[in-house]
Structure formats: structure tokens, C-alpha cells
Write an enzyme that holds these catalytic residues in place. Structure first.
Site, short mmCIF file in Angstrom:
data_model
loop_
_atom_site.label_atom_id
_atom_site.label_comp_id
_atom_site.label_asym_id
_atom_site.label_seq_id
_atom_site.Cartn_x
_atom_site.Cartn_y
_atom_site.Cartn_z
N VAL A 158 10.91 -4.79 2.48
CA VAL A 158 10.84 -5.08 3.90
C VAL A 158 11.15 -3.81 4.69
O VAL A 158 12.11 -3.10 4.39
CB VAL A 158 11.84 -6.20 4.27
CG1 VAL A 158 11.83 -6.46 5.77
CG2 VAL A 158 11.50 -7.48 3.50
N ASP B 58 -2.52 -1.96 9.79
CA ASP B 58 -2.60 -2.00 8.33
C ASP B 58 -3.15 -3.32 7.78
O ASP B 58 -3.41 -3.43 6.59
CB ASP B 58 -1.20 -1.78 7.72
CG ASP B 58 -0.73 -0.34 7.86
OD1 ASP B 58 -1.57 0.54 8.12
OD2 ASP B 58 0.48 -0.10 7.72
N GLY C 50 4.20 -4.53 3.84
CA GLY C 50 4.44 -5.89 3.38
C GLY C 50 4.12 -6.94 4.43
O GLY C 50 3.49 -7.96 4.13
N GLY C 51 4.53 -6.71 5.66
CA GLY C 51 4.23 -7.66 6.72
C GLY C 51 2.73 -7.76 6.98
O GLY C 51 2.21 -8.86 7.25
N SER C 52 2.03 -6.64 6.87
CA SER C 52 0.58 -6.65 7.04
C SER C 52 -0.09 -7.43 5.90
O SER C 52 -1.07 -8.15 6.12
CB SER C 52 0.05 -5.22 7.08
OG SER C 52 0.57 -4.52 8.20
N LYS D 122 0.83 -1.21 0.00
CA LYS D 122 0.00 0.00 0.00
C LYS D 122 0.86 1.25 0.00
O LYS D 122 2.04 1.25 0.36
CB LYS D 122 -0.95 0.00 1.20
CG LYS D 122 -0.28 -0.10 2.58
CD LYS D 122 0.28 1.20 3.13
CE LYS D 122 0.95 1.04 4.48
NZ LYS D 122 1.63 2.26 4.96
N GLY E 34 7.70 0.82 4.66
CA GLY E 34 6.56 1.71 4.77
C GLY E 34 5.44 1.39 3.81
O GLY E 34 4.56 2.22 3.60
N MET E 35 5.44 0.17 3.25
CA MET E 35 4.40 -0.22 2.29
C MET E 35 3.53 -1.38 2.78
O MET E 35 2.74 -1.93 2.02
CB MET E 35 5.04 -0.58 0.94
CG MET E 35 5.67 0.60 0.23
SD MET E 35 6.12 0.19 -1.46
CE MET E 35 4.50 -0.11 -2.20
#
Length: 310
Positions: A104, A145, A110-112, A17, A107-108
Site C-alpha cells: 500500500v 496507472d 496497487g490501488g490502480s 507494476k 509506488g507499485m
């Protein structure tokens, strides 16, 4: 406990995102911040493959550096699987393979996205059929997120970002994303924001107790107008991220002087997102940035949230 479906594995894809607008409110007594954000899901994806197993296990690979990604219960995808099993009474386990393409600690989200994909994948694999409302509730327990990665598209997030309202967005928005090998810690960036506000409290307006997304942002998204949206991009975390990573200011200046409509640090950074006028303009900008030695990727939005593929 419900009976699992007969398929041996399920593959789910979830998007990264960009926060095209992010206003951070004042610090709450618990140390967290209220926020208001406009999320846009973009075409950098995480894939999670879930396979039946007696216990819980995880492997991580991908096109980005995954050396710092935990493979134990600190990993959001594994925590998502365990949470769903606990909530539904599922007695088995799962083997998760996470294929990462979102930077990683960039701020996008990825983990979420991994967590959202794991929820959908395990729900389908196990046949737990908890429904979208209950999945959303579980997602919110995993991180602010995660609910948006579940839904995708374009949405307004309030509270801590997990209270979502869909937002209409027409057309396509083209982005060039400059990624960095060195990530930024979200708590560290929020801490830097608090210190920045404290140092400059006599020079800047105080944070609002209840932040809100500018209505002009919603109009620009609804109109599918990248030029207007470019004038409205906002990220209250950007100054803090630039303070921790001054080199990002040079990246922003280069992109904006090379054809981007505007640039913004994505979320807590360090990924820098440039909004382009068209797909062709995005390709031209990417070429310039790569020629300057930067790792620049093409993406567009909005795209759907976590869904079964293959």
C-alpha cells in the site's frame, strides 16, 4: 440497462507494476507533469471479488498492511464500480471484496490495480459488456496507472502515463522487491521533485517539455536482456523519494552489493526493486536481504493485466 449474468460473483486478478524507466517532464500550468515511462506488470497481484448487491459496499483484507486503505468512496475500486454503473445505466449495486498483496502506497500501483479489477469484475458480473476501448476510457478517468493495470504486460506510457503503447518484451525479468511498512504519498514525492529541481536549477539540466523513453530501453526489453536493462533503469522521482526517506539509499546500496544487477525505487516509492540475472539469483538475493531484516519479495514480469480467474 443490460441484464446481469447469472453467476453469483466474479473474481478478477490484476497486477502491480514497476516503472523500469520514468522521465518526468516540466511542471504544466495545471500543476501536473508530462511523463514518459516503461511499465512492466509483475507477479504481485490484487484480487477483487464482486458479488451482486442492492447498494455499493467494500471490504479490504490481504497479506499487506491495509489499515490505511479507505473503504468509502475515496477507494478507487468503489469509485470504479460506481463509474461503470453510472456510464451504463446499471441500476443495482455490488459488494466488492479487495484482497491486497501489492504494498500500500508503495509506488507499485496497487490501488490502480484494484480499480482495474473492479471495472472488469463489475462489467462481467452485470453483463454490461462495454468493450475494451470503453473500459480503457473509464480507467483513464480514474487515474493515470489504471489503464496499464487493465492491460498489463509491458507498455510505454506518455501524457500523464495513461496514453499507452504496447511494447514487446521477450523472456522473463526477475525482481526482488523490498517493501516498507511506511508508505509515501505520490503528491508529496512530486512536490519534493519540484523543490529539488528548483534548488538545483543551476546544476542540472532542465526537464524536457516532452519526455520520452530511451530507445535502448525498448531494445533491452525486446531482447529479454536483464543485464542491459539494468544499465538503463531510470526514475526521476528517485532523488525526491530518497530525500524523504534517506534509509532507502542504504537499501539500494545493500542490494546492489549483494548480487543485484541494479536497483531502483519503484515509481514514487518507497518500494525498492532489484533486477536479478535469473530466478536463482533472485532467490539468493532475497535470502541475503531477509537475513538483514528486510521484507523482500520475489516477483517476475511481464504478466497479464486484469482478468477473470476462478
Amino acid at each position: 440497462m443490460t441484464m446481469a449474468y447469472e453467476q453469483p460473483q466474479v473474481r478478477v486478478r490484476a497486477p502491480g507494476k514497476i516503472n523500469v524507466f520514468l522521465e518526468i517532464g516540466e511542471t504544466q500550468p495545471d500543476g501536473y507533469h508530462q511523463l514518459a515511462t516503461a511499465f512492466q506488470a509483475v507477479s504481485l497481484y490484487e484480487d477483487v471479488v464482486a458479488t451482486h448487491a442492492d447498494d455499493f459496499g467494500l471490504a479490504v483484507s490481504g497479506s499487506v498492511d491495509v489499515s490505511g486503505v479507505p473503504v468509502d468512496d475515496r477507494n478507487l475500486a468503489l469509485r470504479a464500480a460506481r463509474l461503470l454503473a453510472a456510464e451504463t445505466g446499471y441500476a443495482g449495486g455490488v459488494r466488492l471484496e479487495v484482497l491486497k498483496h501489492v504494498p500500500v502506497a508503495g509506488g507499485m500501483g496497487g490501488g490502480s490495480a484494484d480499480a482495474a479489477a473492479a471495472l472488469v469484475a463489475c462489467d462481467a458480473l452485470w453483463g454490461t459488456a462495454v468493450g475494451s476501448a470503453r473500459l480503457h476510457g473509464l480507467a483513464a478517468r480514474l487515474g493515470a496507472d489504471v489503464p496499464f493495470a487493465l492491460k498489463g504486460g509491458t507498455a510505454i506510457g506518455t501524457g500523464r502515463g495513461d496514453e499507452l503503447s504496447p511494447a514487446l518484451a521477450r523472456g522473463r525479468f526477475d525482481w526482488v522487491l523490498v517493501v516498507s511498512e511506511e508508505g509515501l504519498s505520490t503528491p508529496e514525492v512530486y512536490g519534493a521533485l519540484d523543490r529539488h529541481r528548483d534548488r538545483h536549477r543551476l546544476d542540472i539540466a532542465p526537464a524536457r517539455a516532452v519526455p520520452a523513453v530511451d530507445s535502448a530501453v525498448l531494445h533491452a526489453l525486446r531482447a529479454g536482456d536483464p543485464a542491459t536493462l539494468a544499465e538503463l533503469l531510470r526514475n526521476d522521482l528517485q532523488a525526491a523519494a530518497l530525500g524523504l526517506r534517506p534509509d532507502l539509499a542504504e537499501t539500494l546500496e545493500l542490494g546492489e552489493s549483494s548480487g543485484a544487477l541494479a536497483g531502483i525505487v519503484s515509481g514514487s516509492g518507497p518500494t525498492v526493486a532489484f533486477l536479478a540475472e535469473s530466478p536463482e539469483a533472485a532467490v539468493d538475493l532475497q535470502t541475503v536481504l531477509v537475513g538483514q531484516g528486510l521484507d523482500a519479495l520475489l516477483a517476475h514480469g511481464p504478466v497479464p493485466g486484469a482478468r477473470v480467474v476462478g
